[in-house]
Structure formats: C-alpha cells, structure tokens
Design an enzyme around this catalytic site. Structure first.
Site, PDB file in Angstrom:
ATOM      1  CE  LYS A  99      -4.109   0.827   2.095  1.00 51.75           C
ATOM      2  NZ  LYS A  99      -5.484   0.345   3.254  1.00 51.75           N
TER       3      LYS A  99
ATOM      4  CG  ASP B 208     -11.442   3.872   6.644  1.00 52.05           C
ATOM      5  OD1 ASP B 208     -11.064   2.458   7.220  1.00 52.05           O
ATOM      6  OD2 ASP B 208     -12.739   3.214   7.465  1.00 52.05           O
TER       7      ASP B 208
ATOM      8  CE  LYS C 181      -8.446  -0.584  -7.557  1.00 50.19           C
ATOM      9  NZ  LYS C 181      -8.470  -1.516  -6.919  1.00 50.19           N
TER      10      LYS C 181
HETATM   11  P1  IMP Z   1      -8.676  -0.155   3.744  1.00 46.97           P
HETATM   12  O1  IMP Z   1      -9.440   1.129   4.267  1.00 46.97           O
HETATM   13  O2  IMP Z   1      -7.953   0.309   2.916  1.00 46.97           O
HETATM   14  O3  IMP Z   1      -8.261  -1.621   4.308  1.00 46.97           O
HETATM   15  O4  IMP Z   1      -9.982  -1.100   2.686  1.00 46.97           O
HETATM   16  C1  IMP Z   1     -10.852  -2.284   3.598  1.00 46.97           C
HETATM   17  C2  IMP Z   1     -11.981  -2.788   2.686  1.00 46.97           C
HETATM   18  O5  IMP Z   1     -12.150  -2.144   1.740  1.00 46.97           O
HETATM   19  C3  IMP Z   1     -10.892  -4.216   1.746  1.00 46.97           C
HETATM   20  O6  IMP Z   1     -10.459  -5.107   2.394  1.00 46.97           O
HETATM   21  C4  IMP Z   1     -11.380  -4.055   0.635  1.00 46.97           C
HETATM   22  O7  IMP Z   1     -12.438  -4.728   1.056  1.00 46.97           O
HETATM   23  C5  IMP Z   1     -12.493  -2.811   0.365  1.00 46.97           C
HETATM   24  N1  IMP Z   1     -12.048  -2.099  -0.272  1.00 46.97           N
HETATM   25  C6  IMP Z   1     -11.395  -1.028  -0.618  1.00 46.97           C
HETATM   26  N2  IMP Z   1     -10.502  -0.332  -1.347  1.00 46.97           N
HETATM   27  C7  IMP Z   1     -10.784  -1.238  -2.526  1.00 46.97           C
HETATM   28  C8  IMP Z   1     -10.364  -0.657  -4.238  1.00 46.97           C
HETATM   29  O8  IMP Z   1      -9.773  -0.397  -4.737  1.00 46.97           O
HETATM   30  N3  IMP Z   1     -10.907  -2.744  -4.324  1.00 46.97           N
HETATM   31  C9  IMP Z   1     -11.386  -3.759  -3.996  1.00 46.97           C
HETATM   32  N4  IMP Z   1     -12.222  -2.872  -2.444  1.00 46.97           N
HETATM   33  C10 IMP Z   1     -11.352  -2.509  -2.081  1.00 46.97           C
END
Ligand code: IMP
Length: 197
Positions: free
Chosen positions: A12, A71, A175
C-alpha cells in the site's frame, strides 16, 4: 517531504507513494513498522473520514512528524450504503471471497439499474499539529457475478461502467486513473501543495 503512512502494508505504501508522485507530490513514505509502532488501533468511527483521522491521531501520540492514513470501502445503494466502513469484515471473517458471496446473495433478484454502488476512500493527515481530511469516490455497478483475475477485495464485482469492465478486469494503471483512491490522493496532493506555498 517525509511522512508516515499509518499502515503495516508495504504494498500500500508503494502504491500511495506512486500515486502521490503522479499528482506532483514527492513524499518519502515510512510504514508503521519503520517507526516501530505496534499498538492496535481501534477504528470505531462512523465514517471513512473519522476512521482515517482516528488512525492518524493514534500514531501522533508517538510520532511528531507528518502522518497520513486512509480508510476505504464500498457503498451499495440498494443496501442503504452497506457494507460501507465495514467492507473488510462484511461476512465476519475478513475474507474477500466470503465478502463477495455475501454481497451477491444480498443483491439476488436486484436488477442492474438498481445495483449502483461507489467505492469511497478518505485520506487524513496531521501536519504540524493540524488535521486535514479529503475524500475520493468512484461510481459503478455491482456485477451479477465475479469477473476478472485481479482478486483484491470487491474488485471482481465492481463494474466501472465507462469501461464495461470490472476493476479486476482492468490493468493496475487503468484502475489507478479512475479509482476512489486515486481521486482521494489527487485531492490530497492538491491540498498539500497549497500548504507548501
Ligand atoms: P482499507 O481501508 O483500504 O483497508 O479497505 C477496506 C476494505 O474495503 C478492503 O478490505 C476491501 O474489502 C474494500 N476495498 C477498499 N478499496 C478497494 C479496492 O480498490 N478494491 C476492492 N476492494 C476495496
């Protein structure tokens, strides 16, 4: 510019640094591991913005420099915005496959025109003791079944309508030119550039 990104995930960090540089902001990003931050952060906010700020504030207890946190998640209109901030844990086990399965089951018999959804991403920062937060979104439709080989989160179910492809069928570059994360980071880079002036 140097900052800590409140994540333990090196992938990330690389992706965020690359996007920020694409938007004209060169930042050397450190991870929580780099600053030896091991505390568990309880993300109990009610919005993406609150949760991003909660992560920044937790790290600011132990680190004085610039801190960035994000987030993100997916909000489905037919489900009143679910799974939203609970996207990662929607099916309870934190597993992408189970999350996708649950989402498809909840949308069974919902026609295409009512399957509208958006990915949302908030980026927060603490700079010189001041808090900032921005938001980026990307509109799409939940496909009737998974498509594509990319397997991150809800990517195989999220169809970006202008391309006719799911995020999992698009290249990383495709993307990254339209995603919620890219839109949030674009706004974030603009904000940081105004602070530099
Ligand atoms: P985080 O806040 O980046 O950890 O994302 C939280 C959750 O949202 C992830 O575990 C995914 O399930 C979903 N998510 C966030 N961004 C994406 C993306 O770009 N593609 C697919 N799922 C996403």
């Amino acid at each position: 510019m140097k900052a800590v990104l409140a994540t333990k995930n090196k992938h990330k960090t690389g992706e965020v640094a690359a996007l920020l540089s694409r938007f004209g902001l060169d930042v050397e990003l450190l991870t929580l591991k780099d600053i030896d931050f091991n505390d568990e952060i309880i993300e109990d906010g009610e919005t993406f913005e609150e949760n991003a700020l909660i992560k920044c504030r937790a790290v600011s207890q132990k680190y004085n420099g610039m801190i960035i946190a994000d987030d993100s998640g997916i909000c489905v209109d037919a489900l009143g915005g679910e799974p939203g901030i609970y996207s990662a844990r929607y099916a309870g086990d934190g597993n992408d496959d189970s999350n996708n399965k649950k989402l498809l089951e909840k949308l069974i018999n919902v026609p295409r025109e009512k399957r509208t959804a958006r990915f949302v991403c908030a980026f927060a920062a603490i700079v010189d003791g001041n808090e900032y937060v921005v938001r980026g979104e990307c509109e799409g439709i939940i496909a009737p079944q998974k498509r594509g080989s990319g397997d991150f989160g809800y990517d195989p179910l999220f169809e970006y309508v202008p391309s006719g492809k799911t995020f999992a069928e698009m290249t990383e570059d495709e993307k990254n030119s339209v995603s919620h994360r890219a839109n949030a980071l674009k706004a974030f880079a603009e904000l940081m550039k105004t602070l530099e002036k």
